[in-house]
Design an enzyme around this catalytic site. Sequence first.
Site, mmCIF file in Angstrom:
data_model
loop_
_atom_site.group_PDB
_atom_site.id
_atom_site.type_symbol
_atom_site.label_atom_id
_atom_site.label_comp_id
_atom_site.label_asym_id
_atom_site.label_seq_id
_atom_site.Cartn_x
_atom_site.Cartn_y
_atom_site.Cartn_z
ATOM 1 C CD GLU A 146 -6.869 46.305 20.410
ATOM 2 O OE1 GLU A 146 -5.686 45.877 20.401
ATOM 3 O OE2 GLU A 146 -7.739 45.881 21.192
ATOM 4 C CD GLU A 164 -3.461 44.356 14.746
ATOM 5 O OE1 GLU A 164 -3.753 44.370 15.968
ATOM 6 O OE2 GLU A 164 -2.639 43.553 14.269
ATOM 7 C CD GLU A 199 -4.951 40.398 20.457
ATOM 8 O OE1 GLU A 199 -5.154 41.578 20.846
ATOM 9 O OE2 GLU A 199 -3.852 39.998 20.060
#
Length: 130
Positions: free
Chosen positions: A40, A81, A88
């Site tokens: 990420e 995050e 996601e």
Amino acid sequence: MQSSGPSATGKYSHGKTGIARIVGTLIYSRDGFLTAVYGEAAFRQLLVLHSVLMITALVVNVSGVERALLLAVCFISLLVELLNSAIEAVVDRISLERHPLSKNAKDMGSAAQTTALLMVAVVWGVILLA
């Protein structure tokens, strides 16, 4: 073979207890953190930003409570995050097709991170500029 569903008590059997469960949890956490670091870009960028901020928090002349707040909001942003990335991943696992609910989930995760970053800016601003 253990059942993956809940037992008669309504609780899921995890198979591990005590120290073995704690060690397993730490390994899963390490794996998740490494997945975020290597997979990420947004998480890596936030790690750099918050590393700088955290080092700064350790050297600026503020009270202990203020220092704790400066550090805490950085950790909160990183936590958000990680959760955003997890959302996601789950959405992408279900389907890569565009769907309004998938978009909503991803957009809300992004909004959560934006809110966390605004919190970082406000807390740092109030403490350092007041």
